[in-house]
Design a protein around this motif. Structure first.
Motif, PDB file in Angstrom:
ATOM      1  N   GLY A 259       0.220   4.037   4.125  1.00 18.27           N
ATOM      2  CA  GLY A 259      -0.031   2.618   3.894  1.00 18.27           C
ATOM      3  C   GLY A 259       0.062   1.806   5.165  1.00 18.27           C
ATOM      4  O   GLY A 259      -0.592   0.760   5.286  1.00 18.27           O
TER       5      GLY A 259
ATOM      6  N   SER B 217     -10.430   3.017   2.236  1.00 12.21           N
ATOM      7  CA  SER B 217      -9.351   2.363   1.485  1.00 12.21           C
ATOM      8  C   SER B 217      -9.077   0.966   2.024  1.00 12.21           C
ATOM      9  O   SER B 217      -8.824   0.030   1.254  1.00 12.21           O
ATOM     10  CB  SER B 217      -8.081   3.217   1.531  1.00 12.21           C
ATOM     11  OG  SER B 217      -8.234   4.383   0.752  1.00 12.21           O
TER      12      SER B 217
ATOM     13  N   ILE C  71      -3.254   2.187   6.931  1.00 11.93           N
ATOM     14  CA  ILE C  71      -4.253   1.424   6.169  1.00 11.93           C
ATOM     15  C   ILE C  71      -4.083  -0.066   6.439  1.00 11.93           C
ATOM     16  O   ILE C  71      -5.067  -0.797   6.618  1.00 11.93           O
ATOM     17  CB  ILE C  71      -4.151   1.736   4.667  1.00 11.93           C
ATOM     18  CG1 ILE C  71      -4.582   3.183   4.403  1.00 11.93           C
ATOM     19  CG2 ILE C  71      -5.014   0.769   3.853  1.00 11.93           C
ATOM     20  CD1 ILE C  71      -4.351   3.645   2.973  1.00 11.93           C
TER      21      ILE C  71
ATOM     22  N   GLU D 144      -3.702   0.790  -4.887  1.00 11.22           N
ATOM     23  CA  GLU D 144      -3.708   2.235  -4.682  1.00 11.22           C
ATOM     24  C   GLU D 144      -4.916   2.668  -3.857  1.00 11.22           C
ATOM     25  O   GLU D 144      -6.058   2.331  -4.190  1.00 11.22           O
ATOM     26  CB  GLU D 144      -3.711   2.941  -6.043  1.00 11.22           C
ATOM     27  CG  GLU D 144      -2.425   2.681  -6.812  1.00 11.22           C
ATOM     28  CD  GLU D 144      -2.455   3.090  -8.267  1.00 11.22           C
ATOM     29  OE1 GLU D 144      -1.386   3.400  -8.814  1.00 11.22           O
ATOM     30  OE2 GLU D 144      -3.558   3.076  -8.874  1.00 11.22           O
ATOM     31  N   PRO D 145      -4.699   3.438  -2.780  1.00 12.33           N
ATOM     32  CA  PRO D 145      -5.826   3.920  -1.961  1.00 12.33           C
ATOM     33  C   PRO D 145      -6.705   4.909  -2.725  1.00 12.33           C
ATOM     34  O   PRO D 145      -6.333   5.430  -3.781  1.00 12.33           O
ATOM     35  CB  PRO D 145      -5.130   4.615  -0.775  1.00 12.33           C
ATOM     36  CG  PRO D 145      -3.726   4.118  -0.781  1.00 12.33           C
ATOM     37  CD  PRO D 145      -3.406   3.822  -2.217  1.00 12.33           C
ATOM     38  N   TYR D 146      -7.865   5.203  -2.154  1.00 14.22           N
ATOM     39  CA  TYR D 146      -8.705   6.264  -2.706  1.00 14.22           C
ATOM     40  C   TYR D 146      -7.911   7.576  -2.757  1.00 14.22           C
ATOM     41  O   TYR D 146      -7.136   7.888  -1.859  1.00 14.22           O
ATOM     42  CB  TYR D 146      -9.968   6.453  -1.865  1.00 14.22           C
ATOM     43  CG  TYR D 146     -10.974   5.348  -2.054  1.00 14.22           C
ATOM     44  CD1 TYR D 146     -11.676   5.217  -3.251  1.00 14.22           C
ATOM     45  CD2 TYR D 146     -11.228   4.432  -1.041  1.00 14.22           C
ATOM     46  CE1 TYR D 146     -12.605   4.198  -3.433  1.00 14.22           C
ATOM     47  CE2 TYR D 146     -12.149   3.403  -1.210  1.00 14.22           C
ATOM     48  CZ  TYR D 146     -12.836   3.299  -2.409  1.00 14.22           C
ATOM     49  OH  TYR D 146     -13.738   2.282  -2.592  1.00 14.22           O
TER      50      TYR D 146
ATOM     51  N   VAL E  57       0.856  -1.191   0.000  1.00 14.73           N
ATOM     52  CA  VAL E  57       0.000   0.000   0.000  1.00 14.73           C
ATOM     53  C   VAL E  57       0.891   1.239   0.000  1.00 14.73           C
ATOM     54  O   VAL E  57       1.713   1.419   0.903  1.00 14.73           O
ATOM     55  CB  VAL E  57      -0.953   0.014   1.210  1.00 14.73           C
ATOM     56  CG1 VAL E  57      -1.952   1.158   1.061  1.00 14.73           C
ATOM     57  CG2 VAL E  57      -1.680  -1.319   1.357  1.00 14.73           C
TER      58      VAL E  57
ATOM     59  N   ASN F  63      -9.506  -2.394  -0.204  1.00 17.30           N
ATOM     60  CA  ASN F  63      -8.396  -3.332  -0.382  1.00 17.30           C
ATOM     61  C   ASN F  63      -8.822  -4.757  -0.059  1.00 17.30           C
ATOM     62  O   ASN F  63      -8.454  -5.714  -0.763  1.00 17.30           O
ATOM     63  CB  ASN F  63      -7.222  -2.938   0.513  1.00 17.30           C
ATOM     64  CG  ASN F  63      -6.492  -1.710   0.020  1.00 17.30           C
ATOM     65  OD1 ASN F  63      -6.852  -1.132  -0.994  1.00 17.30           O
ATOM     66  ND2 ASN F  63      -5.467  -1.304   0.744  1.00 17.30           N
TER      67      ASN F  63
ATOM     68  N   TYR G 297      -9.498   6.775   5.220  1.00 19.91           N
ATOM     69  CA  TYR G 297      -8.586   5.633   5.211  1.00 19.91           C
ATOM     70  C   TYR G 297      -9.309   4.330   5.519  1.00 19.91           C
ATOM     71  O   TYR G 297      -8.891   3.264   5.052  1.00 19.91           O
ATOM     72  CB  TYR G 297      -7.454   5.861   6.209  1.00 19.91           C
ATOM     73  CG  TYR G 297      -6.502   6.949   5.772  1.00 19.91           C
ATOM     74  CD1 TYR G 297      -5.753   6.826   4.602  1.00 19.91           C
ATOM     75  CD2 TYR G 297      -6.354   8.107   6.524  1.00 19.91           C
ATOM     76  CE1 TYR G 297      -4.889   7.825   4.196  1.00 19.91           C
ATOM     77  CE2 TYR G 297      -5.479   9.110   6.125  1.00 19.91           C
ATOM     78  CZ  TYR G 297      -4.753   8.960   4.963  1.00 19.91           C
ATOM     79  OH  TYR G 297      -3.895   9.953   4.551  1.00 19.91           O
TER      80      TYR G 297
ATOM     81  N   THR H   1      -7.426   4.689  -8.780  1.00 21.43           N
ATOM     82  CA  THR H   1      -8.577   4.331  -7.951  1.00 21.43           C
ATOM     83  C   THR H   1      -9.616   5.456  -7.974  1.00 21.43           C
ATOM     84  O   THR H   1      -9.288   6.617  -7.765  1.00 21.43           O
ATOM     85  CB  THR H   1      -8.132   4.038  -6.516  1.00 21.43           C
ATOM     86  OG1 THR H   1      -7.289   2.878  -6.531  1.00 21.43           O
ATOM     87  CG2 THR H   1      -9.316   3.778  -5.605  1.00 21.43           C
TER      88      THR H   1
END
Length: 295
Positions: free
Chosen positions: A107, A83, A110, A64-66, A35, A87, A80, A71
């Motif tokens: 990351g 995200s 997350i 990839e996070p929001y 992440v 995931n 978070y 994304t």
């Protein structure tokens, strides 16, 4: 490394999540989810994807996070926690029943959220250069940065709508690189991230994604009172040259993983905030060792 592919998941109305495997999925290997850090993409993990030993030890899946990379969501707001949920839904969509999670900076928190939400899915986490607190006076007293102060100018600059010819100013990219990798970033690496950021954060939609990603960083909730919910092994790696979050903070917070069967802090001499990029050999070797022990 080529740009991420996308996969649909149902979270936030509906989403497409940017993700990429290092190699075709092999069900006989454990999976290590990667992440990325603030405003970066799956490309942060180019060193890990290029490491044959690590890529042979696990399925490397960068997500990839929001607010990052490719994304996207149909709802306008995200945190978070969103995200972390997305995931986990990526793992479901790919038919992967369990995984380890390595996360750099944002990351890392997350990864912790994923472990708390799905203890039966997340087998272990490897946070790098991170914090489990909000941007608190406590953390600043322990030598961490003033994250609210860092984000405030960007939030002001990103407040108003822009035209479709807008791209993220390079000075914002350079500020992220300075915090993540120090001042001695090579010209090629700097040019790579300038181009990557300007491709991802363009037009008014790109401005808004960047603004929300910055809001998430500045105004996130802390996890101290929730960390008992992390029931998997934890290997926290932290560099001595990290100018964002301090080793002293990591030393306090590793003790909060009271339900973990093994929570270890490993300090990397000279390591920067984006530790997976500044010291990939240390990170990759430790990840292989962690997987060998807990997979």
């Amino acid at each position: 490394m080529s740009s991420a592919e996308t996969i649909p998941v149902p979270h936030l109305g509906s989403s497409t999540v940017g993700q990429r495997f290092a190699r075709p999925y092999d069900a006989s290997l454990p999976t290590l989810v990667l992440v990325n850090s603030f405003t970066t993409t799956v490309d942060l993990y180019r060193p890990q994807f290029a490491d044959d030993a690590l890529a042979s030890a696990a399925n490397l899946l960068a997500i990839e996070p929001y607010g990052h990379g490719r994304t996207r969501a149909s709802y306008d707001q995200f945190t978070y926690w969103d995200s972390a949920i997305a995931n986990l839904q990526v793992l479901d969509a790919l038919g992967i029943p369990e995984a380890f999670v390595l996360g750099t900076s944002q990351g890392g928190w997350i990864a912790a959220r994923m472990a708390m939400l799905a203890p039966g899915t997340v087998r272990g986490i490897i946070p790098l250069g991170t914090s489990m607190d909000f941007e608190s006076p406590r953390s600043r007293n322990l030598g961490c940065w003033d994250g609210v102060g860092f984000c405030a100018p960007a939030l002001g600059a990103l407040a108003d709508p822009v035209g479709e010819d807008w791209t993220i100013p390079t000075e914002l990219v350079d500020a992220v690189l300075a915090e993540g990798l120090g001042e001695d970033v090579s010209a090629d690496e700097r040019a790579f991230w300038h181009e990557t950021h300007q491709r991802n954060y363009a037009g008014d939609a790109g401005r808004e994604r960047l603004r929300l990603a910055t809001v998430n960083l500045s105004a996130r909730d802390g996890l101290h009172d929730r960390l008992y919910g992390v029931r998997c092994p934890v290997l926290w790696m932290h560099g001595t040259a990290d100018t964002v979050y301090s080793v002293a903070n990591a030393e306090e917070e590793i003790a909060l993983f009271v339900s973990s069967p093994g929570a270890e802090l490993r300090v990397v001499e000279g390591g920067r905030h984006f530790l997976s990029a500044s010291h990939p050999a240390d990170v990759d070797a430790a990840a292989i060792e962690f997987l060998d022990r807990w997979a």
